[in-house]
Design a protein around this motif. Structure first.
Motif, PDB file in Angstrom:
ATOM      1  N   ASP A 152       8.148  64.356  49.247  1.00 16.17           N
ATOM      2  CA  ASP A 152       7.930  63.074  48.564  1.00 16.17           C
ATOM      3  C   ASP A 152       6.442  62.796  48.385  1.00 16.17           C
ATOM      4  O   ASP A 152       5.886  61.863  48.971  1.00 16.17           O
ATOM      5  N   ILE A 153       5.785  63.616  47.586  1.00 14.82           N
ATOM      6  CA  ILE A 153       4.362  63.416  47.313  1.00 14.82           C
ATOM      7  C   ILE A 153       4.234  62.419  46.172  1.00 14.82           C
ATOM      8  O   ILE A 153       4.530  62.723  45.012  1.00 14.82           O
ATOM      9  N   GLY A 154       3.805  61.219  46.502  1.00 19.27           N
ATOM     10  CA  GLY A 154       3.665  60.152  45.516  1.00 19.27           C
ATOM     11  C   GLY A 154       3.044  58.934  46.168  1.00 19.27           C
ATOM     12  O   GLY A 154       2.956  58.846  47.393  1.00 19.27           O
ATOM     13  N   VAL A 155       2.613  58.001  45.356  1.00 19.68           N
ATOM     14  CA  VAL A 155       1.973  56.783  45.854  1.00 19.68           C
ATOM     15  C   VAL A 155       2.549  55.589  45.096  1.00 19.68           C
ATOM     16  O   VAL A 155       2.752  55.663  43.879  1.00 19.68           O
ATOM     17  N   THR A 156       2.808  54.509  45.792  1.00 18.41           N
ATOM     18  CA  THR A 156       3.337  53.305  45.138  1.00 18.41           C
ATOM     19  C   THR A 156       2.654  52.054  45.671  1.00 18.41           C
ATOM     20  O   THR A 156       2.216  52.007  46.826  1.00 18.41           O
ATOM     21  N   GLN A 157       2.551  51.062  44.784  1.00 20.24           N
ATOM     22  CA  GLN A 157       2.055  49.737  45.180  1.00 20.24           C
ATOM     23  C   GLN A 157       2.851  48.673  44.438  1.00 20.24           C
ATOM     24  O   GLN A 157       2.348  47.600  44.105  1.00 20.24           O
ATOM     25  N   SER A 158       4.101  48.953  44.180  1.00 17.32           N
ATOM     26  CA  SER A 158       4.956  48.037  43.430  1.00 17.32           C
ATOM     27  C   SER A 158       5.215  46.762  44.234  1.00 17.32           C
ATOM     28  O   SER A 158       5.201  46.781  45.470  1.00 17.32           O
ATOM     29  N   TYR A 159       5.464  45.670  43.532  1.00 16.66           N
ATOM     30  CA  TYR A 159       5.757  44.409  44.205  1.00 16.66           C
ATOM     31  C   TYR A 159       6.567  43.514  43.272  1.00 16.66           C
ATOM     32  O   TYR A 159       6.701  43.787  42.069  1.00 16.66           O
ATOM     33  N   LEU A 160       7.109  42.448  43.825  1.00  8.38           N
ATOM     34  CA  LEU A 160       7.916  41.500  43.049  1.00  8.38           C
ATOM     35  C   LEU A 160       7.033  40.417  42.428  1.00  8.38           C
ATOM     36  O   LEU A 160       6.188  39.823  43.113  1.00  8.38           O
ATOM     37  N   ASP A 161       7.247  40.163  41.142  1.00 11.02           N
ATOM     38  CA  ASP A 161       6.572  39.065  40.448  1.00 11.02           C
ATOM     39  C   ASP A 161       7.379  37.780  40.689  1.00 11.02           C
ATOM     40  O   ASP A 161       8.530  37.668  40.269  1.00 11.02           O
ATOM     41  N   GLN A 162       6.776  36.807  41.357  1.00 10.42           N
ATOM     42  CA  GLN A 162       7.479  35.571  41.720  1.00 10.42           C
ATOM     43  C   GLN A 162       7.169  34.413  40.779  1.00 10.42           C
ATOM     44  O   GLN A 162       7.573  33.271  41.042  1.00 10.42           O
ATOM     45  N   THR A 163       6.479  34.688  39.678  1.00  8.30           N
ATOM     46  CA  THR A 163       6.019  33.575  38.831  1.00  8.30           C
ATOM     47  C   THR A 163       7.166  32.763  38.236  1.00  8.30           C
ATOM     48  O   THR A 163       7.090  31.525  38.163  1.00  8.30           O
ATOM     49  N   LYS A 164       8.235  33.426  37.782  1.00 11.37           N
ATOM     50  CA  LYS A 164       9.360  32.695  37.197  1.00 11.37           C
ATOM     51  C   LYS A 164      10.083  31.853  38.244  1.00 11.37           C
ATOM     52  O   LYS A 164      10.495  30.723  37.978  1.00 11.37           O
ATOM     53  N   GLN A 165      10.221  32.407  39.441  1.00 12.81           N
ATOM     54  CA  GLN A 165      10.868  31.659  40.512  1.00 12.81           C
ATOM     55  C   GLN A 165      10.010  30.455  40.904  1.00 12.81           C
ATOM     56  O   GLN A 165      10.542  29.362  41.157  1.00 12.81           O
ATOM     57  N   ASP A 166       8.693  30.643  40.932  1.00 12.37           N
ATOM     58  CA  ASP A 166       7.800  29.518  41.244  1.00 12.37           C
ATOM     59  C   ASP A 166       7.945  28.409  40.200  1.00 12.37           C
ATOM     60  O   ASP A 166       7.962  27.215  40.526  1.00 12.37           O
ATOM     61  N   GLU A 167       8.035  28.827  38.926  1.00 15.85           N
ATOM     62  CA  GLU A 167       8.177  27.847  37.840  1.00 15.85           C
ATOM     63  C   GLU A 167       9.465  27.054  37.971  1.00 15.85           C
ATOM     64  O   GLU A 167       9.482  25.827  37.796  1.00 15.85           O
ATOM     65  N   GLN A 168      10.551  27.759  38.325  1.00 13.43           N
ATOM     66  CA  GLN A 168      11.838  27.074  38.506  1.00 13.43           C
ATOM     67  C   GLN A 168      11.791  26.102  39.677  1.00 13.43           C
ATOM     68  O   GLN A 168      12.485  25.085  39.689  1.00 13.43           O
ATOM     69  N   ASN A 169      10.959  26.413  40.666  1.00 17.69           N
ATOM     70  CA  ASN A 169      10.839  25.561  41.851  1.00 17.69           C
ATOM     71  C   ASN A 169       9.770  24.480  41.684  1.00 17.69           C
ATOM     72  O   ASN A 169       9.476  23.742  42.632  1.00 17.69           O
ATOM     73  N   GLY A 170       9.193  24.409  40.481  1.00 15.56           N
ATOM     74  CA  GLY A 170       8.195  23.381  40.227  1.00 15.56           C
ATOM     75  C   GLY A 170       6.849  23.659  40.856  1.00 15.56           C
ATOM     76  O   GLY A 170       6.069  22.726  41.112  1.00 15.56           O
ATOM     77  N   LEU A 171       6.566  24.937  41.124  1.00 15.06           N
ATOM     78  CA  LEU A 171       5.301  25.308  41.751  1.00 15.06           C
ATOM     79  C   LEU A 171       4.328  25.835  40.707  1.00 15.06           C
ATOM     80  O   LEU A 171       4.703  26.573  39.792  1.00 15.06           O
ATOM     81  N   THR A 172       3.061  25.470  40.840  1.00  8.46           N
ATOM     82  CA  THR A 172       2.018  25.919  39.918  1.00  8.46           C
ATOM     83  C   THR A 172       0.938  26.655  40.708  1.00  8.46           C
ATOM     84  O   THR A 172       0.402  26.125  41.687  1.00  8.46           O
ATOM     85  N   PHE A 173       0.632  27.858  40.270  1.00 11.59           N
ATOM     86  CA  PHE A 173      -0.410  28.655  40.928  1.00 11.59           C
ATOM     87  C   PHE A 173      -1.773  28.238  40.392  1.00 11.59           C
ATOM     88  O   PHE A 173      -2.004  28.202  39.183  1.00 11.59           O
ATOM     89  N   ILE A 174      -2.683  27.912  41.283  1.00  8.62           N
ATOM     90  CA  ILE A 174      -4.043  27.542  40.903  1.00  8.62           C
ATOM     91  C   ILE A 174      -4.991  28.589  41.474  1.00  8.62           C
ATOM     92  O   ILE A 174      -5.095  28.766  42.689  1.00  8.62           O
ATOM     93  N   SER A 175      -5.664  29.286  40.603  1.00  6.84           N
ATOM     94  CA  SER A 175      -6.567  30.356  41.018  1.00  6.84           C
ATOM     95  C   SER A 175      -7.964  29.811  41.243  1.00  6.84           C
ATOM     96  O   SER A 175      -8.568  29.218  40.345  1.00  6.84           O
ATOM     97  N   LEU A 176      -8.501  30.021  42.432  1.00  6.73           N
ATOM     98  CA  LEU A 176      -9.871  29.635  42.780  1.00  6.73           C
ATOM     99  C   LEU A 176     -10.539  30.850  43.408  1.00  6.73           C
ATOM    100  O   LEU A 176     -10.360  31.125  44.596  1.00  6.73           O
ATOM    101  N   THR A 177     -11.260  31.587  42.617  1.00  2.00           N
ATOM    102  CA  THR A 177     -11.850  32.833  43.117  1.00  2.00           C
ATOM    103  C   THR A 177     -13.263  33.015  42.587  1.00  2.00           C
ATOM    104  O   THR A 177     -13.674  32.391  41.607  1.00  2.00           O
ATOM    105  N   ALA A 178     -14.009  33.862  43.238  1.00  2.00           N
ATOM    106  CA  ALA A 178     -15.287  34.367  42.732  1.00  2.00           C
ATOM    107  C   ALA A 178     -15.124  35.881  42.659  1.00  2.00           C
ATOM    108  O   ALA A 178     -14.997  36.538  43.683  1.00  2.00           O
ATOM    109  N   GLY A 179     -15.067  36.402  41.455  1.00  2.00           N
ATOM    110  CA  GLY A 179     -14.765  37.817  41.266  1.00  2.00           C
ATOM    111  C   GLY A 179     -13.553  37.959  40.362  1.00  2.00           C
ATOM    112  O   GLY A 179     -12.485  37.419  40.670  1.00  2.00           O
TER     113      GLY A 179
END
Length: 271
Positions: A152-179
């Protein structure tokens, strides 16, 4: 001559006590001989065990219970180094049953095995894939069962996108970053095309490092390893045919093999 009854009594008592003493001494000697005969002989093959996910340090996943099914490469490395420095140890066995994990941890164990001056063997049980297989390639000889899941020679970094679920739950992501890419990979924010390119760049680099290391450790061409590096597993015979392992066998086969390498009967050190 008439024997004094008191003297006769004392004489008989002395004889009886003497016989008891003889029985105790002889019986005790037999028991001690049996007891020490049951004790294991001094072991001469060190055994390290890579079970569960490969991590670099203990409790890397942050499991406060300490019950995570994982093995830290730094622990395995220290065991290998200690065994190599111990004059009574003649060989080192790494037992593996792991689906992989941290690539740095896998490479760390492989490097420790390669730096050992004594014969090294890896025995893969049910599973030795991805980073766990990387670790095994550091051994001079790799054993696996016919039905082991391997490579099993391979590399993965897959993950679940939760944005639609957050929207249904009334959650808003606010990004505050430098970079620009500091929030890249946050499951609460949609991934941008530029971020995806960035992640894929690093995955490709890690993949090439993996392939190059396996090719070097197994004395194979980079092209031959690349041809099978598709992230899939293979069973024992196929892995043997492709040069990914050296022998199909079990712990008894490993002991017989190491016996020939060290010129003596193998006594495994018990963990």
């Amino acid at each position: 001559m008439k024997l004094n009854p008191q003297i006769a009594k004392e004489t008989l008592k002395a004889i009886v006590l003497g016989l008891i003493a003889i029985v105790i001494i002889v019986g005790g000697g037999i028991w001690l001989s049996w007891y020490y005969g049951q004790q294991p002989k001094s072991c001469n093959v060190a055994v390290a065990q890579l079970y569960g996910s490969v991590v670099y340090y203990a409790n890397e996943g942050g499991d406060s219970s300490g019950t995570a099914d994982q093995t830290a490469s730094e622990d395995i490395r220290q065991e290998i180094e200690a065994a190599d420095a111990n004059p009574s140890i003649k060989a080192i066995l790494l037992q593996i049953d792991s689906p992989g994990g941290d690539p740095v941890g896998g490479e760390d164990i492989a490097d420790a095995l390669k730096h050992a001056t004594k014969p090294t063997v890896a025995l893969i049980a049910d599973e030795g894939t991805s980073a766990a297989y990387w670790a095994a390639t550091g051994a001079q000889t790799i054993f696996a069962y016919a039905n082991s899941s391997l490579v099993d020679i391979g590399v993965t970094q897959s993950y679940l996108d939760q944005t639609k679920q957050d929207e249904q739950n009334g959650l808003t992501f606010i990004s505050l970053t430098a970079g620009k890419y500091k929030d890249a990979g946050n499951p609460d924010a949609p991934i941008t095309p530029a971020e995806k390119v960035l992640f894929q760049r690093d995955l490709n680099i890690m993949m090439q490092n993996f392939i190059s290391s396996v090719a070097q450790n197994r004395n194979l061409s980079v092209a031959s390893v690349t041809a099978i590096a598709d992230g899939s597993t293979m069973l024992g015979q196929m892995a043997l045919n492709d040069g990914m392992i050296d022998k199909i066998g079990n712990i008894y086969d490993v002991e017989n093999y190491l016996s020939g390498k060290i010129g003596n009967n193998v006594v495994l050190c018990q963990n």
